[in-house]
Design a protein around this motif. Structure first.
Motif, PDB file in Angstrom:
ATOM      1  N   ILE A  50       0.852  -1.193   0.000  1.00  0.00           N
ATOM      2  CA  ILE A  50       0.000   0.000   0.000  1.00  0.00           C
ATOM      3  C   ILE A  50       0.885   1.239   0.000  1.00  0.00           C
ATOM      4  N   PRO A  51       0.431   2.317  -0.610  1.00  0.00           N
ATOM      5  CA  PRO A  51       1.207   3.556  -0.570  1.00  0.00           C
ATOM      6  C   PRO A  51       1.234   4.114   0.861  1.00  0.00           C
ATOM      7  N   VAL A  52       2.401   4.502   1.317  1.00  0.00           N
ATOM      8  CA  VAL A  52       2.529   5.119   2.639  1.00  0.00           C
ATOM      9  C   VAL A  52       1.651   6.369   2.705  1.00  0.00           C
ATOM     10  N   GLN A  53       1.529   7.065   1.576  1.00  0.00           N
ATOM     11  CA  GLN A  53       0.722   8.289   1.548  1.00  0.00           C
ATOM     12  C   GLN A  53      -0.740   8.014   1.896  1.00  0.00           C
ATOM     13  N   LYS A  54      -1.237   6.818   1.590  1.00  0.00           N
ATOM     14  CA  LYS A  54      -2.610   6.451   1.940  1.00  0.00           C
ATOM     15  C   LYS A  54      -2.781   6.441   3.468  1.00  0.00           C
ATOM     16  N   VAL A  55      -1.780   5.943   4.168  1.00  0.00           N
ATOM     17  CA  VAL A  55      -1.806   5.947   5.632  1.00  0.00           C
ATOM     18  C   VAL A  55      -1.693   7.385   6.138  1.00  0.00           C
ATOM     19  N   MET A  56      -0.828   8.177   5.503  1.00  0.00           N
ATOM     20  CA  MET A  56      -0.652   9.574   5.900  1.00  0.00           C
ATOM     21  C   MET A  56      -1.946  10.361   5.708  1.00  0.00           C
ATOM     22  N   ASP A  57      -2.657  10.082   4.620  1.00  0.00           N
ATOM     23  CA  ASP A  57      -3.931  10.766   4.367  1.00  0.00           C
ATOM     24  C   ASP A  57      -4.960  10.420   5.444  1.00  0.00           C
ATOM     25  N   THR A  58      -4.977   9.166   5.874  1.00  0.00           N
ATOM     26  CA  THR A  58      -5.867   8.749   6.955  1.00  0.00           C
ATOM     27  C   THR A  58      -5.498   9.466   8.247  1.00  0.00           C
ATOM     28  N   LEU A  59      -4.212   9.567   8.505  1.00  0.00           N
ATOM     29  CA  LEU A  59      -3.721  10.273   9.692  1.00  0.00           C
ATOM     30  C   LEU A  59      -4.173  11.735   9.668  1.00  0.00           C
ATOM     31  N   LEU A  78       3.984  14.632   6.179  1.00  0.00           N
ATOM     32  CA  LEU A  78       4.989  13.813   5.510  1.00  0.00           C
ATOM     33  C   LEU A  78       4.454  13.455   4.128  1.00  0.00           C
ATOM     34  N   GLN A  79       5.173  13.845   3.104  1.00  0.00           N
ATOM     35  CA  GLN A  79       4.811  13.504   1.730  1.00  0.00           C
ATOM     36  C   GLN A  79       5.816  12.480   1.227  1.00  0.00           C
ATOM     37  N   THR A  80       5.327  11.382   0.698  1.00  0.00           N
ATOM     38  CA  THR A  80       6.218  10.335   0.207  1.00  0.00           C
ATOM     39  C   THR A  80       5.547   9.551  -0.905  1.00  0.00           C
ATOM     40  N   SER A  81       6.361   8.980  -1.754  1.00  0.00           N
ATOM     41  CA  SER A  81       5.838   8.121  -2.815  1.00  0.00           C
ATOM     42  C   SER A  81       6.171   6.652  -2.537  1.00  0.00           C
ATOM     43  N   LEU A  82       6.689   6.364  -1.345  1.00  0.00           N
ATOM     44  CA  LEU A  82       7.048   4.995  -0.984  1.00  0.00           C
ATOM     45  C   LEU A  82       5.813   4.144  -0.732  1.00  0.00           C
TER      46      LEU A  82
END
Length: 146
Positions: A50-59, A78-82
């Protein structure tokens, strides 16, 4: 509210009913999860990329909600494409539990500090807040411990 009636009184009542129903569904969901933890004999992690950004968006969604409650949050996005291997539903559940505890137990007059970093190819999150010592009762079902 979908009927677009202009009567604010009714809109507020409907909104409160919606919020009450969300609380009820959350409570029942937590009880069902608690029941499944008690009686499960094995754990299936169901990891996927899963994209880390998806978790960041939920946060960020949770942070927005706390800010709407007039709580002061210190957070650097935190912006990331990982991507990472994780169970997104469980990540959501963990964040829901953390933010639910913050809502219930934080000192509303103190800063809540949320930090996210990627170190050595690992996503790290830190949540720091002061406990409200003026609470009458602490409610817990122990799910967070599991």
């Amino acid at each position: 509210m979908n009927l677009k009636r202009d009567d604010i009184k009714f809109r507020d009542q409907y909104l409160q009913k919606c919020l009450d129903k969300v609380e009820e569904i959350t409570y029942l969901s937590n009880k069902m999860f608690e029941y499944s933890l008690v009686f499960s004999t094995e754990y299936n992690s169901d990891l996927s990329s899963i994209p880390v950004q998806k978790v960041m968006d939920t946060l960020v969604d949770h942070i927005q909600y706390l800010r709407e409650m007039d709580l002061h949050i210190l957070y650097e996005p935190l912006q990331t494409s990982l991507s990472m291997d994780a169970n997104f539903a469980m990540m959501q559940r963990i964040l829901n539990n953390i933010f639910s505890n913050i809502q219930k137990y934080c000192d509303p007059w103190k800063d809540i500090v949320i930090q996210t970093t990627i170190e050595e190819n690992q996503l790290k999150m830190s949540f720091t807040n002061s406990i409200n010592h003026h609470l009458d009762k602490v409610e817990s079902n122990g799910i967070g411990l599991k």
